[in-house]
Every structure is written in structure tokens, then in C-alpha cells.
Design a protein around this motif. Structure first.
Motif, PDB file in Angstrom:
ATOM      1  N   GLY A   1       0.822  -1.177  -0.082  1.00 10.03           N
ATOM      2  CA  GLY A   1       0.031   0.064   0.195  1.00 10.03           C
ATOM      3  C   GLY A   1       1.021   1.203  -0.144  1.00 10.03           C
ATOM      4  N   GLU A   2       2.236   1.159   0.190  1.00  5.16           N
ATOM      5  CA  GLU A   2       2.941   2.353   0.271  1.00  5.16           C
ATOM      6  C   GLU A   2       3.479   2.756  -1.232  1.00  5.16           C
ATOM      7  OE1 GLU A   2       5.190   2.341   4.461  1.00  5.16           O
ATOM      8  OE2 GLU A   2       6.031   1.075   2.981  1.00  5.16           O
ATOM      9  N   VAL A   3       3.449   3.855  -1.294  1.00  2.28           N
ATOM     10  CA  VAL A   3       3.767   4.414  -2.718  1.00  2.28           C
ATOM     11  C   VAL A   3       5.492   4.218  -3.032  1.00  2.28           C
ATOM     12  CG1 VAL A   3       3.976   6.483  -4.131  1.00  2.28           C
ATOM     13  CG2 VAL A   3       1.913   6.158  -2.756  1.00  2.28           C
ATOM     14  N   LYS A   4       5.591   3.553  -4.033  1.00  7.86           N
ATOM     15  CA  LYS A   4       7.140   3.155  -4.071  1.00  7.86           C
ATOM     16  C   LYS A   4       7.744   4.183  -5.339  1.00  7.86           C
ATOM     17  CE  LYS A   4      10.257  -0.005  -3.700  1.00  7.86           C
ATOM     18  NZ  LYS A   4      11.503   0.642  -3.905  1.00  7.86           N
ATOM     19  N   GLY A   5       6.859   4.768  -5.939  1.00  8.37           N
ATOM     20  CA  GLY A   5       7.148   5.797  -6.951  1.00  8.37           C
ATOM     21  C   GLY A   5       6.326   6.572  -7.717  1.00  8.37           C
ATOM     22  N   ILE A   6       6.576   7.661  -8.455  1.00 10.93           N
ATOM     23  CA  ILE A   6       5.606   8.622  -8.914  1.00 10.93           C
ATOM     24  C   ILE A   6       6.103   8.766 -10.559  1.00 10.93           C
ATOM     25  CG2 ILE A   6       4.874  10.654  -9.088  1.00 10.93           C
ATOM     26  CD1 ILE A   6       5.276  10.868  -6.160  1.00 10.93           C
ATOM     27  N   LEU A   7       5.001   8.629 -11.405  1.00 17.70           N
ATOM     28  CA  LEU A   7       5.256   8.824 -12.765  1.00 17.70           C
ATOM     29  C   LEU A   7       4.397  10.318 -13.077  1.00 17.70           C
ATOM     30  CD1 LEU A   7       4.057   5.061 -14.071  1.00 17.70           C
ATOM     31  CD2 LEU A   7       6.522   6.016 -13.656  1.00 17.70           C
ATOM     32  N   THR A   8       5.478  10.823 -13.751  1.00 12.15           N
ATOM     33  CA  THR A   8       5.067  12.210 -14.128  1.00 12.15           C
ATOM     34  C   THR A   8       5.122  12.257 -15.881  1.00 12.15           C
ATOM     35  OG1 THR A   8       5.827  13.320 -12.321  1.00 12.15           O
ATOM     36  CG2 THR A   8       5.715  14.605 -14.146  1.00 12.15           C
ATOM     37  N   PRO A   9       4.043  12.526 -16.319  1.00 14.26           N
ATOM     38  CA  PRO A   9       3.895  12.735 -18.048  1.00 14.26           C
ATOM     39  C   PRO A   9       5.180  13.574 -18.717  1.00 14.26           C
ATOM     40  CG  PRO A   9       1.747  13.038 -16.986  1.00 14.26           C
ATOM     41  CD  PRO A   9       2.817  13.107 -15.927  1.00 14.26           C
ATOM     42  N   THR A  10       5.597  12.944 -19.687  1.00 15.67           N
ATOM     43  CA  THR A  10       6.489  13.947 -20.672  1.00 15.67           C
ATOM     44  C   THR A  10       5.869  14.310 -22.090  1.00 15.67           C
ATOM     45  OG1 THR A  10       7.625  12.003 -21.701  1.00 15.67           O
ATOM     46  CG2 THR A  10       8.558  12.513 -19.633  1.00 15.67           C
ATOM     47  N   ILE A  11       6.527  14.835 -22.802  1.00 17.76           N
ATOM     48  CA  ILE A  11       5.688  15.115 -24.228  1.00 17.76           C
ATOM     49  C   ILE A  11       5.756  13.704 -24.851  1.00 17.76           C
ATOM     50  CG2 ILE A  11       6.576  17.535 -24.106  1.00 17.76           C
ATOM     51  CD1 ILE A  11       8.781  16.944 -26.072  1.00 17.76           C
ATOM     52  N   PHE A  12       6.380  12.694 -24.719  1.00 19.65           N
ATOM     53  CA  PHE A  12       6.357  11.716 -25.608  1.00 19.65           C
ATOM     54  C   PHE A  12       5.468  10.494 -25.059  1.00 19.65           C
ATOM     55  CE2 PHE A  12      10.917  13.171 -25.127  1.00 19.65           C
ATOM     56  CZ  PHE A  12      10.869  13.696 -26.530  1.00 19.65           C
ATOM     57  N   SER A  13       4.704  10.023 -25.911  1.00 22.49           N
ATOM     58  CA  SER A  13       3.762   8.741 -25.672  1.00 22.49           C
ATOM     59  C   SER A  13       4.446   7.835 -25.085  1.00 22.49           C
ATOM     60  CB  SER A  13       3.070   8.369 -27.169  1.00 22.49           C
ATOM     61  OG  SER A  13       2.659   9.503 -27.746  1.00 22.49           O
ATOM     62  N   HIS A  14       3.465   7.458 -23.955  1.00 25.75           N
ATOM     63  CA  HIS A  14       3.774   6.246 -23.107  1.00 25.75           C
ATOM     64  C   HIS A  14       5.104   6.407 -22.229  1.00 25.75           C
ATOM     65  CE1 HIS A  14       0.694   4.654 -25.605  1.00 25.75           C
ATOM     66  NE2 HIS A  14       1.471   4.543 -26.658  1.00 25.75           N
ATOM     67  N   HIS A  15       5.515   7.463 -22.361  1.00 28.48           N
ATOM     68  CA  HIS A  15       7.024   7.807 -21.521  1.00 28.48           C
ATOM     69  C   HIS A  15       6.906   8.777 -20.306  1.00 28.48           C
ATOM     70  CE1 HIS A  15      11.533   8.168 -21.289  1.00 28.48           C
ATOM     71  NE2 HIS A  15      11.162   9.273 -21.043  1.00 28.48           N
ATOM     72  N   TYR A  16       7.472   8.286 -19.205  1.00 26.91           N
ATOM     73  CA  TYR A  16       7.269   9.223 -18.018  1.00 26.91           C
ATOM     74  C   TYR A  16       8.277   9.243 -17.364  1.00 26.91           C
ATOM     75  CZ  TYR A  16       2.193   8.202 -18.563  1.00 26.91           C
ATOM     76  OH  TYR A  16       0.920   8.031 -19.123  1.00 26.91           O
ATOM     77  N   ASP A  17       8.685  10.471 -16.679  1.00 26.05           N
ATOM     78  CA  ASP A  17       9.736  10.735 -15.513  1.00 26.05           C
ATOM     79  C   ASP A  17       9.693  10.064 -14.348  1.00 26.05           C
ATOM     80  OD1 ASP A  17      11.207  12.597 -17.257  1.00 26.05           O
ATOM     81  OD2 ASP A  17      10.225  14.045 -16.391  1.00 26.05           O
ATOM     82  N   LEU A  18      10.225   9.357 -13.645  1.00 28.46           N
ATOM     83  CA  LEU A  18      10.123   8.645 -12.748  1.00 28.46           C
ATOM     84  C   LEU A  18      10.902   9.186 -11.316  1.00 28.46           C
ATOM     85  CD1 LEU A  18       9.607   5.640 -11.564  1.00 28.46           C
ATOM     86  CD2 LEU A  18      11.678   4.791 -12.355  1.00 28.46           C
ATOM     87  N   LEU A  19      10.267   9.018 -10.290  1.00 27.37           N
ATOM     88  CA  LEU A  19      10.717   9.351  -9.152  1.00 27.37           C
ATOM     89  C   LEU A  19      10.755   8.077  -8.278  1.00 27.37           C
ATOM     90  CD1 LEU A  19      10.137  12.160  -6.499  1.00 27.37           C
ATOM     91  CD2 LEU A  19       9.676   9.965  -5.687  1.00 27.37           C
TER      92      LEU A  19
END
Length: 307
Positions: free
Chosen positions: A245-263
Motif C-alpha cells: 500500500g505504500e507509494v514506491k514511485g511517481i510517474l510524471t508525464p512527458t511530451i512523449f507517448s507512453h513515456h514518464y519521468d520516474l521518481l
């Protein structure tokens, strides 16, 4: 949740400062590591002291270290004496000296070339060192990494601040989402949401290790920001601090399809943000997490329901 580096040397370049305490940074959460570097030039040829303060929770409560420079004679004289380093605490407005030590100081010019003081915090402890081209002293100090509070500069006379850099990795408070609610949060029409199981990896074991065969879920963020939370559901090695249940990461959208910045949060809860990314394949069957600085790629395959 952030691992930041508040790098602001340019903002402080050649900044005149009056005598007193000047807060430069405030850190809201616990830190895993910290580097705070200050370089300043004294404006007086008389005896003067300046240094740094930390754990400042109020004007009357903080810790500090000061360096005292003896009075200097004519303008051509090269500083060839000792410096005095003092550690102290201020509690309720009352100052208490912890330690005082003298260090040799040859061929330095603290009034023109400047003098640097650096606070360095690591999981093993904290030190403060200082000098010009080479360190003249290094002292172990107490630093409350779980509550770093404010950092700043303290001086008994006017000085010119030449540099002030802060780099720190914060320990994030782990956000929790009830695993029983995750299925209801997922929109099955969105191929970027769903349940995922460890599939394979391509890693350099000398640079990175995987904390287990993770089982994850991706759900829409509920904090008003675009993107997704990566939720830990299971699969960590025995002894892991992660709980379902704990958040392991965060995906933030980029300008590219299906691609995210990852924390991404590591085993100790430290955030990793440097050049990481996540990619979903076009079919939505694979989620790939990439950590290029660690030469690591980890893939997860879609599961149609929590098992």
C-alpha cells in the motif's frame, strides 16, 4: 517527497551581509545526506568571527560552528597565525560552548580570497570542515538528520558572501493507499493503470541491486497532479521495510507517448530522481523502469487482477 538539490550559488554571488544571523535554507523533512558549503570574505581587518548555523528552529534555538580570525596588520601582511574554531549551541537564547580548538593557518587571506566552511552529513554522522584551497580543520558535529530545520550564516562583522550551495537528499514520508481500494481506483480502459509483476532485469550488480521480485500497481495520483502513483504490493526481500500500500514511485508525464519521468524510493525511503524514466509498451503489457546512471533496467508484466 523530494531529493533535492537546492543549488543557488549564483543567487548569493558577491552578496554583502551585515553582522548577525542570516538564514539561507530551510528543510522540511528528514535527510539522508546533505552538503552545505559557504564561502565568504571578511570586510574588517580587526578580529572577526563567522561561521554556519544549523538545526535552527527559532532565533533562540540552533547549533553552530564559528571560525575566529585574529586582527591583521597592514595590507601587505600575509595571514600567518592560527584560527580558532568553536562549536556551540543556543537554547532558549542562552549560548553554551561545546568545544574550542586552535588550528594553524599559514598563507591565507580570509579578507580578500575568502574562506570556505562546509557541513557534510552522511548516514554515519556529520562533520564540518573549513579552509581555502585546502581544508585547515575538520570537526565532528551533532546534526539532527530527522529534523534539520533551517541553515544559515552567522557573523560578528560585515562580510561578503561569495558562495552558498546546498545539496541534500531527503527521506520521504511514505504515502499509503489501502490495498483493498486499489482495484476500485484502476480504470481498466487506461493501459497505464493496472497490476504488475516482476518480469526481468538488465543490471550491473556493482552499481545497483533489486530489492526483490516486486509486485506493483499503478493508479492515478490523488494529489491533484498529473500522472500515476506506483504502489508497492509485495515481493520484497525478507527484512524489507516496505509494506503493501505504500507509494514506491511517481510517474510524471512527458511530451512523449507512453513515456514518464520516474521518481523512485529506495529501500531506505530515499528518493531517486536523476534521469530515471518509465515506459509502457504500446500494448500495455510491459512496464519498463530505467535507471541509466546505475546501468539498470527492470521490466514488469501486466497482471489482470491482484493475486
Amino acid at each position: 517527497m523530494m531529493a533535492v538539490a537546492a543549488l543557488h550559488a549564483a543567487a548569493w554571488q558577491s552578496t554583502p551581509m551585515a553582522a548577525g544571523i542570516h538564514v539561507t535554507d530551510s528543510i522540511g523533512g528528514a535527510v539522508a545526506s546533505l552538503d552545505y558549503t559557504v564561502r565568504a570574505a571578511l570586510g574588517s581587518r580587526g578580529e572577526a568571527s563567522w561561521g554556519i548555523v544549523w538545526s535552527r528552529t527559532s532565533p533562540d534555538d540552533y547549533r553552530g560552528l564559528s571560525v575566529t580570525f585574529a586582527a591583521q596588520g597592514d595590507a601587505d601582511e600575509v595571514y600567518d597565525r592560527s584560527i580558532t574554531v568553536t562549536q556551540y549551541t543556543v537554547s532558549g537564547g542562552s549560548r553554551r560552548v561545546i568545544s574550542t580548538a586552535d588550528y594553524p593557518a599559514r598563507d591565507i587571506e580570509p579578507r580578500y580570497d575568502g574562506f570556505s566552511i562546509k557541513l557534510q552529513v552522511r548516514p554515519t554522522g556529520a562533520i564540518v570542515c573549513g579552509g581555502t584551497a585546502m581544508p585547515l580543520f575538520e570537526e565532528v558535529v551533532d546534526f539532527a538528520a530527522d529534523a534539520p530545520a533551517a541553515l544559515g550564516i552567522a557573523s560578528t562583522s560585515a562580510l561578503t558572501l561569495l558562495q552558498c550551495d546546498l545539496q541534500c537528499d531527503t527521506l520521504s514520508r511514505r504515502r499509503y493507499i489501502d490495498p483493498a481500494t486499489i482495484s476500485d481506483r484502476i480504470d481498466v480502459a487506461d493501459r497505464h493503470q493496472g497490476f504488475w509483476a516482476y518480469f526481468d532485469r538488465d543490471t550491473d550488480p556493482t552499481l545497483a541491486s533489486i530489492g526483490g521480485s516486486y509486485e506493483l500497481a499503478t493508479v492515478p495520483r490523488d494529489d491533484g497532479e498529473p500522472g500515476y502513483f506506483i504502489i508497492y504490493l509485495g515481493g520484497a526481500r525478507p527484512g524489507s521495510q516496505w509494506r503493501p500500500g505504500e507509494v514506491k514511485g511517481i510517474l510524471t508525464p512527458t511530451i512523449f507517448s507512453h513515456h514518464y519521468d520516474l521518481l523512485w524510493l529506495d529501500e531506505q525511503g530515499r528518493t531517486m530522481t536523476r534521469e530515471q524514466s518509465a515506459t509502457f509498451d504500446a500494448s500495455g503489457a510491459l512496464l519498463t523502469l530505467s535507471f541509466p546512471l546505475y546501468k539498470a533496467t527492470v521490466r514488469f508484466s501486466r497482471r489482470h487482477a491482484a493475486q
